[in-house]
Write a protein that holds these residues in place. Structure first.
Motif, mmCIF file in Angstrom:
data_model
loop_
_atom_site.group_PDB
_atom_site.id
_atom_site.type_symbol
_atom_site.label_atom_id
_atom_site.label_comp_id
_atom_site.label_asym_id
_atom_site.label_seq_id
_atom_site.Cartn_x
_atom_site.Cartn_y
_atom_site.Cartn_z
ATOM 1 N N ARG A 181 2.357 1.831 -3.404
ATOM 2 C CA ARG A 181 1.423 2.424 -4.361
ATOM 3 C C ARG A 181 1.252 3.919 -4.100
ATOM 4 N NH1 ARG A 181 -4.909 1.313 -6.074
ATOM 5 N NH2 ARG A 181 -4.817 2.851 -7.766
ATOM 6 N N GLU A 182 1.115 4.289 -2.837
ATOM 7 C CA GLU A 182 0.973 5.712 -2.513
ATOM 8 C C GLU A 182 2.184 6.494 -3.034
ATOM 9 O OE1 GLU A 182 -1.577 7.217 -1.157
ATOM 10 O OE2 GLU A 182 -2.762 5.648 -0.196
ATOM 11 N N TRP A 235 0.836 -1.204 0.000
ATOM 12 C CA TRP A 235 0.000 0.000 0.000
ATOM 13 C C TRP A 235 0.871 1.255 0.000
ATOM 14 C CZ3 TRP A 235 -4.947 0.294 -1.110
ATOM 15 C CH2 TRP A 235 -5.639 1.462 -0.847
ATOM 16 N N GLU A 236 1.917 1.241 0.817
ATOM 17 C CA GLU A 236 2.825 2.388 0.867
ATOM 18 C C GLU A 236 3.537 2.584 -0.462
ATOM 19 O OE1 GLU A 236 5.431 1.707 4.119
ATOM 20 O OE2 GLU A 236 3.863 1.979 5.651
ATOM 21 N N VAL A 256 1.924 6.808 -6.870
ATOM 22 C CA VAL A 256 0.914 7.806 -7.235
ATOM 23 C C VAL A 256 1.460 9.208 -7.004
ATOM 24 C CG1 VAL A 256 -1.341 8.762 -6.629
ATOM 25 C CG2 VAL A 256 -1.065 6.290 -6.868
ATOM 26 N N ALA A 257 2.083 9.423 -5.856
ATOM 27 C CA ALA A 257 2.636 10.748 -5.550
ATOM 28 C C ALA A 257 3.680 11.155 -6.586
ATOM 29 C CB ALA A 257 3.245 10.747 -4.149
ATOM 30 N N GLN A 302 -4.516 15.404 1.336
ATOM 31 C CA GLN A 302 -5.691 14.578 1.634
ATOM 32 C C GLN A 302 -5.922 14.361 3.120
ATOM 33 O OE1 GLN A 302 -5.310 10.265 0.723
ATOM 34 N NE2 GLN A 302 -3.344 10.807 -0.168
ATOM 35 N N THR A 303 -4.851 14.343 3.913
ATOM 36 C CA THR A 303 -5.039 14.116 5.349
ATOM 37 C C THR A 303 -5.785 15.266 6.024
ATOM 38 O OG1 THR A 303 -2.837 15.055 5.769
ATOM 39 C CG2 THR A 303 -2.983 12.663 5.525
ATOM 40 N N PHE A 321 -8.021 5.064 -7.038
ATOM 41 C CA PHE A 321 -8.119 4.092 -5.960
ATOM 42 C C PHE A 321 -9.542 3.520 -5.937
ATOM 43 C CE2 PHE A 321 -4.579 6.722 -4.622
ATOM 44 C CZ PHE A 321 -3.682 5.802 -4.093
ATOM 45 N N ARG A 350 -9.540 10.324 -3.793
ATOM 46 C CA ARG A 350 -8.861 9.050 -4.052
ATOM 47 C C ARG A 350 -9.561 8.272 -5.162
ATOM 48 N NH1 ARG A 350 -5.035 7.652 -0.456
ATOM 49 N NH2 ARG A 350 -5.335 5.421 -0.759
ATOM 50 N N TYR A 408 -4.873 15.708 -3.466
ATOM 51 C CA TYR A 408 -4.280 14.439 -3.051
ATOM 52 C C TYR A 408 -3.120 14.675 -2.081
ATOM 53 C CZ TYR A 408 -1.893 9.950 -3.180
ATOM 54 O OH TYR A 408 -1.276 8.777 -2.825
ATOM 55 N N ARG A 409 -2.296 15.676 -2.369
ATOM 56 C CA ARG A 409 -1.161 15.960 -1.483
ATOM 57 C C ARG A 409 -1.625 16.374 -0.080
ATOM 58 N NH1 ARG A 409 0.618 18.982 -6.062
ATOM 59 N NH2 ARG A 409 2.091 17.775 -7.329
#
Length: 306
Positions: free
Chosen positions: A8-9, A5-6, A12-13, A95-96, A112, A107, A92-93
């Motif tokens: 893929r993130e 998962w990391e 994408v980034a 997103q948190t 995603f 996402r 996206y950057r």
């Protein structure tokens, strides 16, 4: 699993950083260059987004190839798409910091996906009498997509049910346009939840002609939806209106307000023939360039796919 998962993130980034540079280059070079570019100009950057596992962006980029050849005003439409892509990379950057529903939307637009089982397990079923308003089939590369629009009589909610099949194979045909069914739907998480799965079907309900909105209410609902999800490219529409050819193909309601018919919908002769110059109820997809009519109801109250 967490490590994958990391990874893929990170891919994408990295892909979004490259897309950001590409967008800046397009604006710096001038939009006129885009009109001279061939399809490979768009395919190359789309392919890089596929490599970055950002398939949603790749699909949006491929669609841009037709914009410079879409007629007067193409420059504004292309610049708008560039701005929306830039907004998506920025969202996206950050997103948190976004509210969870908007983060889910961002996402999803990136590419995603949420597993069907997870949607059914975590979503809250909405039981209603769902009217099947319209259906539209799209072919893209080697994949066919069926878009089915429903409206809940009690909840007053719209839902979009998607099905997919390889070219040459049959799509799901269980939702018949014009029918009405007592069913439970579960919606995908999003800022503007529209896509849904049919979790349970109970029984068919006697269908009625849906109530048509005014043009003003359609545009107001579209504006509100864009406030929740600025990347929306279509919106369900049910209008009580009369088709007209002049000054351009359009639908006008009882107050005289009008919306254009989408240029891609063609001459729409079945709609004009069914109308005979009079008002009728029309369901379809509203987009920035106009309404794509998909269903109309005749004098007997029967749904006629267009």
């Amino acid at each position: 699993m967490a490590e994958r998962w990391e990874q893929r993130e990170a891919r994408v980034a990295s892909g979004l950083t490259e897309l950001d540079r590409w967008l800046c280059d397009q604006v710096r070079q001038g939009l006129a260059v885009s009109q001279q570019a061939g399809y490979r100009h768009w395919d190359d950057i789309a392919a890089r987004m596929v490599d970055a596992q950002a398939g949603g962006l790749a699909e949006r980029l491929r669609a841009l190839a037709a914009v410079p050849h879409s007629g007067p005003g193409w420059e504004g439409r292309l610049l708008e798409e560039y701005a929306l892509l830039r907004l998506l990379t920025a969202a996206y950057r950050e997103q948190t910091a976004l509210p969870p529903p908007l983060r889910d939307t961002v996402r999803s637009r990136i590419g995603f996906t949420v597993r069907r089982a997870d949607v059914l397990a975590s979503g809250r079923p909405v039981r209603d009498h769902w009217h099947v308003l319209a259906r539209r089939d799209l072919d893209q590369d080697r994949l066919r997509t069926r878009r089915v629009w429903l409206h809940g009589r009690k909840s007053d909610r719209y839902a979009l049910v998607l099905s997919f099949a390889p070219v040459g194979q049959s799509l799901d045909d269980s939702l018949t346009v014009g029918s009405q069914t007592d069913a439970e739907l579960v919606f995908y998480p999003a800022a503007m939840p529209m896509r849904a799965l049919v979790a349970t079907r109970h029984e068919e309900v006697r269908p009625v002609v849906p109530a048509g909105d005014t043009v003003a209410r359609l545009l107001a609902s579209w504006a509100k939806a864009l406030g929740e999800d600025p990347w929306l490219d279509s919106w369900p529409a049910v209008l009580a209106a009369t088709p007209a050819r002049s000054p351009g193909p359009c639908l006008f309601d009882a107050s005289g307000d009008a919306v254009p018919l989408h240029p891609g919908a063609g001459d729409c002769w079945p709609l004009f023939a069914l109308s005979g110059g009079g008002p009728l109820t029309v369901a379809g997809e509203w987009a920035p360039r106009g309404l794509w009519p998909l269903t109309a109801w005749d004098e007997a109250g029967m749904a006629v796919p267009l």
